[in-house]
Design an enzyme around this catalytic site. Structure first.
Site, PDB file in Angstrom:
ATOM      1  N   PHE A   1      10.347  14.547  14.269  1.00 51.99           N
ATOM      2  CA  PHE A   1      11.002  13.282  13.907  1.00 51.99           C
ATOM      3  C   PHE A   1       9.922  12.238  13.682  1.00 51.99           C
ATOM      4  O   PHE A   1       9.204  11.857  14.601  1.00 51.99           O
ATOM      5  CB  PHE A   1      11.989  12.786  14.965  1.00 51.99           C
ATOM      6  CG  PHE A   1      12.755  11.588  14.454  1.00 51.99           C
ATOM      7  CD1 PHE A   1      13.937  11.754  13.740  1.00 51.99           C
ATOM      8  CD2 PHE A   1      12.261  10.305  14.604  1.00 51.99           C
ATOM      9  CE1 PHE A   1      14.620  10.659  13.212  1.00 51.99           C
ATOM     10  CE2 PHE A   1      12.937   9.198  14.078  1.00 51.99           C
ATOM     11  CZ  PHE A   1      14.117   9.388  13.385  1.00 51.99           C
TER      12      PHE A   1
ATOM     13  N   ASP B   1       1.196  11.404  15.852  1.00 50.84           N
ATOM     14  CA  ASP B   1       2.271  10.413  15.902  1.00 50.84           C
ATOM     15  C   ASP B   1       2.604  10.107  17.361  1.00 50.84           C
ATOM     16  O   ASP B   1       3.323  10.856  18.022  1.00 50.84           O
ATOM     17  CB  ASP B   1       3.500  10.947  15.152  1.00 50.84           C
ATOM     18  CG  ASP B   1       4.623   9.912  15.109  1.00 50.84           C
ATOM     19  OD1 ASP B   1       4.589   8.964  15.924  1.00 50.84           O
ATOM     20  OD2 ASP B   1       5.547  10.064  14.287  1.00 50.84           O
TER      21      ASP B   1
ATOM     22  N   LYS C   1       6.879   1.123  18.070  1.00 52.27           N
ATOM     23  CA  LYS C   1       7.764   0.885  19.216  1.00 52.27           C
ATOM     24  C   LYS C   1       7.175  -0.073  20.255  1.00 52.27           C
ATOM     25  O   LYS C   1       7.249  -1.277  20.082  1.00 52.27           O
ATOM     26  CB  LYS C   1       8.164   2.219  19.842  1.00 52.27           C
ATOM     27  CG  LYS C   1       9.009   3.078  18.882  1.00 52.27           C
ATOM     28  CD  LYS C   1       9.694   4.199  19.604  1.00 52.27           C
ATOM     29  CE  LYS C   1      10.313   5.225  18.672  1.00 52.27           C
ATOM     30  NZ  LYS C   1      11.569   4.811  18.088  1.00 52.27           N
TER      31      LYS C   1
HETATM   32  C1  LIG Z   1       7.688  10.047  16.908  1.00 54.77           C
HETATM   33  C2  LIG Z   1       8.333   9.013  16.039  1.00 54.77           C
HETATM   34  N1  LIG Z   1       7.770   8.664  14.877  1.00 54.77           N
HETATM   35  C3  LIG Z   1       8.311   7.725  14.081  1.00 54.77           C
HETATM   36  C4  LIG Z   1       9.487   7.092  14.419  1.00 54.77           C
HETATM   37  C5  LIG Z   1      10.087   6.069  13.492  1.00 54.77           C
HETATM   38  O1  LIG Z   1       9.999   4.792  14.015  1.00 54.77           O
HETATM   39  P1  LIG Z   1      10.919   3.603  13.413  1.00 54.77           P
HETATM   40  O2  LIG Z   1      12.323   3.901  13.827  1.00 54.77           O
HETATM   41  O3  LIG Z   1      10.364   2.359  14.036  1.00 54.77           O
HETATM   42  O4  LIG Z   1      10.749   3.631  11.934  1.00 54.77           O
HETATM   43  C6  LIG Z   1      10.116   7.433  15.614  1.00 54.77           C
HETATM   44  C7  LIG Z   1      11.393   6.793  15.994  1.00 54.77           C
HETATM   45  O5  LIG Z   1      12.127   7.234  16.846  1.00 54.77           O
HETATM   46  C8  LIG Z   1       9.535   8.408  16.454  1.00 54.77           C
HETATM   47  O6  LIG Z   1      10.112   8.787  17.599  1.00 54.77           O
END
Ligand SMILES: Cc1ncc(COP(=O)(O)O)c(C=O)c1O
Length: 397
Positions: A139, A224, A253
């Site tokens: 994700f 990530d 976040k």
């Molecule tokens: C590992 C990871 N990468 C990227 C994102 C995307 O972040 P955003 O919702 O701020 O676009 C998330 C969101 O849950 C995430 O858990």
């Protein structure tokens, strides 16, 4: 009344979420209060965006001070919070440069663009041949490019045509990843712990193996840490537990302290230096308010206090949850103050468990059927951890 407010909230919006029927009016620390005055322990913490709890006084103070000065300049001009934020965050990451954006998905898009440009300009990959390897059940966000390499049908279906240039391999399978690398591979993009898919921790040696094979093949390792980073697992970065240093950190976040959306990528000059004026950007990326709050977040992380809390309280949380395995819980995974809990589907769905916990004053969220995820703010106390575990025990009967 909550029931009216739930209906009202749904009336004028797309139904792209299925929220629990709680309508929050206030938040402080690890607790929120709904419009009827009922209090809940927030054990989701904005999917880790609220690592420092609701309205941490240091973060609110930083935001208020900046609101009284200047909030937005655009990157057409330079403001006095930009340089310090970039320096302080780069130092925290042990990298030379950072590029601030807003949402997590934008940090991921930035990483993809930078990796491709690096591939063409530095590695010498033929134009439009760059390949990025990603993992099953990943994700990374919701943009059209990012969902192009999702394996979740809900996230993908009916949003094509999809962006090419990605190869998906099973998570945790080093042999599969190694076999997928070819001369056009510019990057491997991974979560060090897969959050949305249920807090899946890869097998020991996997991330070190990814580092070795990417280094050997002149491939960038993009990590990530948007959900796993900034204290959640007991370190600044979840990958730190393995001793591995990726080529790029993707952050989001908690970087905005739950106050404003702030994301960033951090990498050395040989990688991030490929971007030149006009090639990437965002009106709000790196704005003064975001940088001021981001600096305060980095300041909190520098104390080490939150990482230490995640280690200690994480042990307590996992010990409590392990006790429930075999009593309505099939398995528990995670690290630090982060747990994926597989509820016995014979007993109830994840959603039902969340609704029952909500009734008992604990907010969590299900993911993928029978899994629930616990990620309380790092300001939670030991007693509050015990309370959450006890409530879960009650729900499981
Ligand atoms: C590992 C990871 N990468 C990227 C994102 C995307 O972040 P955003 O919702 O701020 O676009 C998330 C969101 O849950 C995430 O858990």
């Amino acid at each position: 009344m909550t029931t009216d407010a739930v209906e009202y909230a749904e009336r004028h919006t797309a139904h792209n979420y299925h929220p629990l029927p709680v309508v929050i009016a206030d938040g402080e620390g690890a607790w929120v209060t709904d419009i009827d005055g009922k209090r809940y322990l927030d054990c989701l913490a904005g999917y880790s965006a609220l690592n420092f709890g609701h309205r941490h006084p240091v973060l609110i103070e930083a935001a208020k001070a900046q609101l009284d000065r200047v909030t937005l300049t655009s990157r057409a001009f330079i403001h006095d919070q930009f340089g310090p934020f970039c320096e302080e965050l780069a130092e925290l990451c042990g990298k030379e440069l950072v590029l601030p954006m807003n949402t997590g998905a934008e940090a991921v898009e930035t990483a993809i663009k930078v990796a491709r440009k690096w591939g063409y300009q530095v590695k010498g990959v033929p134009q439009n041949k760059a390949k990025i390897i990603v993992a099953e059940n990943n994700f990374h966000g919701r943009t059209t490019t990012i969902i192009s390499f999702s394996t979740d049908e809900d996230a993908r279906a009916d949003f094509g045509p999809y962006t090419p240039g990605f190869e998906i391999v099973p998570y945790g399978d080093l042999a599969a990843l190694t076999a997928a690398i070819d001369e056009n591979t510019v990057a491997v993009l991974l979560e060090p712990i897969q959050g949305e898919s249920g807090v899946l921790v890869p097998p020991p040696g996997y991330l070190a193996g990814v580092r070795a094979v990417t280094s050997a093949n002149n491939v960038l390792f993009l990590c990530d840490e948007i959900q796993s980073g900034l204290g959640r697992t007991g370190r600044n970065f979840a990958i730190e537990h393995t001793g591995v240093v990726p080529d790029m950190y993707l952050l989001g976040k908690a970087l905005g302290g739950g106050v404003v959306p702030v994301s960033a990528v951090a990498a050395n000059r040989d990688v991030l230096g490929v971007l030149k004026p006009g090639q990437h950007g965002s009106t709000f990326g790196g704005n003064p308010l975001a940088c001021a709050v981001g600096r305060a977040v980095v300041g909190l992380l520098r104390t080490g206090e939150y990482q230490a809390r995640a280690v200690d309280l994480g042990k307590q949380l996992h010990a409590g949850l392990e006790d429930l395995v075999g009593h309505g819980i099939l398995a528990v995974r995670g690290q630090g103050l982060w747990a994926g809990i597989d509820i016995d589907p014979a007993l109830m769905t994840g959603r039902q468990a969340c609704e029952k916990l909500m009734d008992l004053g604990v907010l969590v969220k299900d993911t993928h059927g029978s899994t629930i995820r616990l990620a309380p703010p790092l300001v939670v106390t030991g007693d509050e951890i015990d309370l959450a575990v006890e409530r879960l025990r009650t729900v499981l009967g």
